[in-house]
Design a protein around this motif. Structure first.
Motif, mmCIF file in Angstrom:
data_model
loop_
_atom_site.group_PDB
_atom_site.id
_atom_site.type_symbol
_atom_site.label_atom_id
_atom_site.label_comp_id
_atom_site.label_asym_id
_atom_site.label_seq_id
_atom_site.Cartn_x
_atom_site.Cartn_y
_atom_site.Cartn_z
ATOM 1 N N VAL B 201 0.843 -1.188 0.000
ATOM 2 C CA VAL B 201 0.000 0.000 0.000
ATOM 3 C C VAL B 201 0.883 1.244 0.000
ATOM 4 N N MET B 202 0.852 2.002 -1.117
ATOM 5 C CA MET B 202 1.780 3.122 -1.293
ATOM 6 C C MET B 202 1.589 4.212 -0.239
ATOM 7 N N ASP B 203 0.318 4.534 0.090
ATOM 8 C CA ASP B 203 0.056 5.544 1.112
ATOM 9 C C ASP B 203 0.747 5.174 2.416
ATOM 10 N N ALA B 204 0.639 3.891 2.757
ATOM 11 C CA ALA B 204 1.227 3.431 4.007
ATOM 12 C C ALA B 204 2.744 3.557 3.947
ATOM 13 N N ILE B 205 3.318 3.197 2.819
ATOM 14 C CA ILE B 205 4.774 3.258 2.697
ATOM 15 C C ILE B 205 5.241 4.700 2.860
ATOM 16 N N ARG B 206 4.559 5.630 2.178
ATOM 17 C CA ARG B 206 4.961 7.042 2.243
ATOM 18 C C ARG B 206 4.809 7.594 3.645
ATOM 19 N N SER B 207 3.713 7.260 4.324
ATOM 20 C CA SER B 207 3.475 7.911 5.604
ATOM 21 C C SER B 207 4.146 7.197 6.781
ATOM 22 N N LEU B 208 4.535 5.939 6.607
ATOM 23 C CA LEU B 208 5.048 5.207 7.769
ATOM 24 C C LEU B 208 6.551 4.968 7.752
ATOM 25 N N CYS B 209 7.150 4.848 6.541
ATOM 26 C CA CYS B 209 8.533 4.365 6.492
ATOM 27 C C CYS B 209 9.548 5.505 6.547
ATOM 28 N N ASP B 210 10.610 5.284 7.356
ATOM 29 C CA ASP B 210 11.738 6.210 7.331
ATOM 30 C C ASP B 210 12.603 5.940 6.102
ATOM 31 N N ARG B 211 12.692 4.670 5.766
ATOM 32 C CA ARG B 211 13.585 4.250 4.711
ATOM 33 C C ARG B 211 12.975 3.020 4.060
ATOM 34 N N CYS B 212 13.341 2.772 2.792
ATOM 35 C CA CYS B 212 12.820 1.595 2.113
ATOM 36 C C CYS B 212 13.967 0.812 1.483
ATOM 37 N N VAL B 213 13.789 -0.507 1.470
ATOM 38 C CA VAL B 213 14.660 -1.380 0.681
ATOM 39 C C VAL B 213 13.745 -1.999 -0.366
ATOM 40 N N VAL B 214 14.158 -1.907 -1.642
ATOM 41 C CA VAL B 214 13.313 -2.445 -2.703
ATOM 42 C C VAL B 214 13.939 -3.728 -3.243
ATOM 43 N N MET B 215 13.108 -4.765 -3.355
ATOM 44 C CA MET B 215 13.588 -6.041 -3.879
ATOM 45 C C MET B 215 12.934 -6.334 -5.219
ATOM 46 N N SER B 216 13.713 -6.985 -6.081
ATOM 47 C CA SER B 216 13.139 -7.499 -7.318
ATOM 48 C C SER B 216 13.824 -8.824 -7.603
ATOM 49 N N THR B 217 13.055 -9.862 -7.872
ATOM 50 C CA THR B 217 13.548 -11.239 -8.064
ATOM 51 C C THR B 217 14.706 -11.579 -7.113
ATOM 52 N N GLY B 218 14.457 -11.316 -5.820
ATOM 53 C CA GLY B 218 15.409 -11.752 -4.804
ATOM 54 C C GLY B 218 16.538 -10.802 -4.509
ATOM 55 N N THR B 219 16.719 -9.769 -5.341
ATOM 56 C CA THR B 219 17.886 -8.895 -5.198
ATOM 57 C C THR B 219 17.459 -7.498 -4.767
ATOM 58 N N LYS B 220 18.320 -6.846 -3.967
ATOM 59 C CA LYS B 220 18.042 -5.456 -3.593
ATOM 60 C C LYS B 220 18.361 -4.561 -4.782
ATOM 61 N N ILE B 221 17.369 -3.795 -5.252
ATOM 62 C CA ILE B 221 17.646 -2.917 -6.398
ATOM 63 C C ILE B 221 17.684 -1.453 -5.997
ATOM 64 N N ALA B 222 17.226 -1.092 -4.817
ATOM 65 C CA ALA B 222 17.296 0.308 -4.391
ATOM 66 C C ALA B 222 17.144 0.390 -2.889
ATOM 67 N N GLU B 223 17.657 1.479 -2.317
ATOM 68 C CA GLU B 223 17.534 1.715 -0.892
ATOM 69 C C GLU B 223 17.550 3.218 -0.672
ATOM 70 N N GLY B 224 16.665 3.732 0.175
ATOM 71 C CA GLY B 224 16.631 5.169 0.437
ATOM 72 C C GLY B 224 15.311 5.577 1.046
ATOM 73 N N THR B 225 15.035 6.893 1.070
ATOM 74 C CA THR B 225 13.757 7.356 1.613
ATOM 75 C C THR B 225 12.653 6.922 0.650
ATOM 76 N N PRO B 226 11.404 6.887 1.119
ATOM 77 C CA PRO B 226 10.310 6.487 0.233
ATOM 78 C C PRO B 226 10.278 7.315 -1.053
ATOM 79 N N GLU B 227 10.480 8.666 -0.953
ATOM 80 C CA GLU B 227 10.431 9.513 -2.155
ATOM 81 C C GLU B 227 11.515 9.090 -3.139
#
Ligand code: ADP
Ligand code: MG
Lengths: 313, 245
Positions: B201-227
């Motif tokens: 849920v994108m709204d939840a991610i934007r309003s709740l997370c300090d930082r995000c780790v993004v995964m795609s097919t098992g691998t980390k492809i990005a890390e940083g603030t939600p924006e």
């Protein structure tokens, strides 16, 4: 947690029932006493079996292994000059150790493997004892004591009282709560911080130690024991059937199954001595199909219906 | 939200199922009081990553440490006792028990262990926190979907975890429930809890997370603030690629 009024009521009721049962030998009827011993024996075995299998849903067919272990402990102990009473705690310890070993080896496996393993274990122990006796040149062992049937009966009642108190205490303990959680969802149990193997093994040890002591207590009744008698697989199956007939959801459940089934079984074995295995299988099917939760389930759904009817009245 | 020392860290965490690499060489840290979003398309390995952290699965390679101590060789029970507690993507309750008993399971066996009246009082406090104290004696079979999620969350909170793992806790809620759900997790965040949040849920991610780790097919492809991560072209491609399929 403190004792509620209900706890006191159940303890008082159980004590009164036990005292009444203890008066059976006063009738002086040898046949009644003999049935009384059989009922007491299965009651203790089925109740302690259900302590473990009720919450965990693991079906153990190893009762005969523990029972036979106890019988042989007493027979061999007495043959080597030990006092009968000293053989009971030794049997309990050996039963608990065997249960711990089986538990360590199998309780990580799923239920089906556990059933097969326990059945195989009982058979293995029987073969080993048979082989040991062949090597020593004896076919069986004499158990000569001055213990009478009345003594055996009373000993079983005392053991039954201990098993009930143990079961009741476990039910109120963290261990009992852990087992209920394991029975509901083992994954949740693990992730809540419960060492599931340890909890299951502890309960299996209680159950195994009890069955071994029952075997010890019964040894003087047989006078002469052989592996085929002490380790009969029929015993394991009867215990499971009686416990399931009564229902494993309550501490008193198995007892409710043991009394009618023992009486029925006495009649069946007397009338159809050659078809017992067939009839055993049939009773098993009937119970599993018609009474999946045993008499306990029947009584509780009856109570619920009654309550609902009152609520609508 | 001020963040502190590193509580949890993954180094080279990898999980293979036969030929499939479900989690591939994952590295990330979670700081105290931080809410870390773990996001990515379906099947990208988010739940498997949580399973590695909670001990439901053992990593094929790599280490996971709690405050510098490796925990990846421990059992799920030991990891729970050390203070990592989780909810499941498909809610798991104890079906034969009442709401209160379900929550008591966390209070009795978790990181901080209680018993008797103390456990019950604590379980009730947790039920109040998730807004379910009035249903304490209800049977879990009688609950609505969001209430089953609340019970599971209360059970997890009752163990007083140092790190909370929430696997799509907001999934499947209707719009009103979603609002309540986000408010609830926000409250946990404001209490300063350390949380890994697997979410779609994108709204939840934007309003709740300090930082995000993004995964795609098992691998980390990005890390940083939600924006940052949500505007990252590679992240957008991963999500759109998933939608095309
Ligand atoms: N126990 C398992 N055995 C085999 N494959 C699995 C198992 N668990 C997950 N997978 C596979 O691993 C991949 C990642 O799954 P998962 O972690 O559930 O993804 P996500 O939670 O991001 O949707 C998927 O391809 C899934 O099919
Ligand atoms: Mg998932």
């Amino acid at each position: 947690m403190s004792m509620t009024k209900r706890d006191w009521q159940s303890i008082t009721l159980s004590a009164v029932l036990l005292a009444v049962a203890a008066c059976l030998p006063l009738t002086g009827d040898a046949y009644m006493l003999s049935i009384g011993i059989t009922i007491a024996m299965y009651a203790v075995l089925a109740t302690s079996w259900a302590l473990f299998s009720g919450p965990t849903h693991y079906i153990s067919l190893a009762t005969a292994a523990f029972f036979g272990l106890g019988t042989y402990t007493t027979a061999i102990g007495i043959e080597n000059g030990l006092n009968y009473w000293a053989t009971l705690p030794i049997a309990a310890i050996l039963g608990a150790v065997l249960a711990a070993l089986v538990g360590l080896a199998t309780l990580r496996l799923s239920g089906v493997y556990f059933v097969i393993f326990t059945l195989g274990l009982a058979e293995l122990v029987r073969q080993v004892v048979t082989w040991g006796q062949n090597v020593s040149g004896q076919k069986g062992l004499y158990v000569l004591t001055d213990i009478t049937e009345v003594h055996i009966y009373w000993q079983l009642l005392v053991l039954g009282g201990i098993v009930y108190l143990t079961g009741w205490a476990i039910g109120r303990s963290r261990l009992g709560f852990a087992l209920r959680i394991i029975g509901d969802d083992e994954e949740v149990a693990r992730h809540s911080g419960i060492n599931t193997s340890r909890a299951k093994i502890l309960l299996f040890m209680v159950s195994g130690a009890t069955a071994a002591v029952v075997g010890s207590m019964l040894a003087p009744r047989y006078i002469y024991i052989e592996p085929a008698l002490a380790f009969t697989p029929m015993l394991s199956f009867l215990v499971v059937i009686m416990a399931l007939l009564g229902g494993t959801g309550r501490l008193w459940g198995p007892l409710v199954g043991v009394i009618p089934f023992t009486l029925l079984w006495e009649a069946i074995s007397a009338s159809f001595p050659n078809q017992t295995t067939l009839l055993l299988g049939l009773s098993f099917l009937v119970i599993v199909y018609l009474l999946p939760r045993g008499f306990v389930g029947l009584i509780e759904s009856g109570k619920r219906k009654l309550r609902e009817r009152e609520a609508f009245a | 939200m001020t963040t502190g020392a590193t509580v949890l860290s993954l180094r080279g965490a990898t999980k293979r199922f036969g030929g499939l690499v479900a989690v591939n060489d994952m590295d990330f840290d979670v700081a105290e009081h931080e809410v870390l979003g773990l996001i990515g398309p379906n099947g990208s390995g988010k739940s498997t990553t949580l399973n590695l952290i909670s001990g439901a699965l053992k990593p094929t390679e790599g280490t996971i440490s709690l405050r510098g101590t490796p925990i990846s060789h421990l059992s799920a029970a030991d990891i729970a006792r050390r203070g990592i507690a989780r909810t499941f993507q498909l809610v798991r309750l104890l079906p034969s028990m009442t709401v209160l008993e379900n929550v008591r399971a966390g209070a009795v066996f978790g990181h901080r262990r209680r018993w008797g009246a103390e456990a019950d009082a604590h379980a009730l406090r947790m039920l109040a926190l998730v807004g379910l104290d009035r249903r304490a004696n209800a049977h879990v079979g009688e609950l609505t979907y969001i209430d089953t999620k609340r019970v599971e969350l209360a059970r997890v909170l009752a163990s007083e975890p140092k790190v909370l793992l929430l696997d799509e806790w907001l999934a499947g809620l209707n719009p009103t429930e979603l609002e309540e759900g986000i408010a609830l997790i926000k409250r946990l965040r404001d209490e300063g809890r350390t949380i890994i949040l697997v979410e779609h849920v994108m709204d939840a991610i934007r309003s709740l997370c300090d930082r995000c780790v993004v995964m795609s097919t098992g691998t980390k492809i990005a890390e940083g603030t939600p924006e940052e991560v949500l505007s990252d072209p590679e992240v957008i491609r991963a999500y759109l690629g998933d939608d095309d399929a």
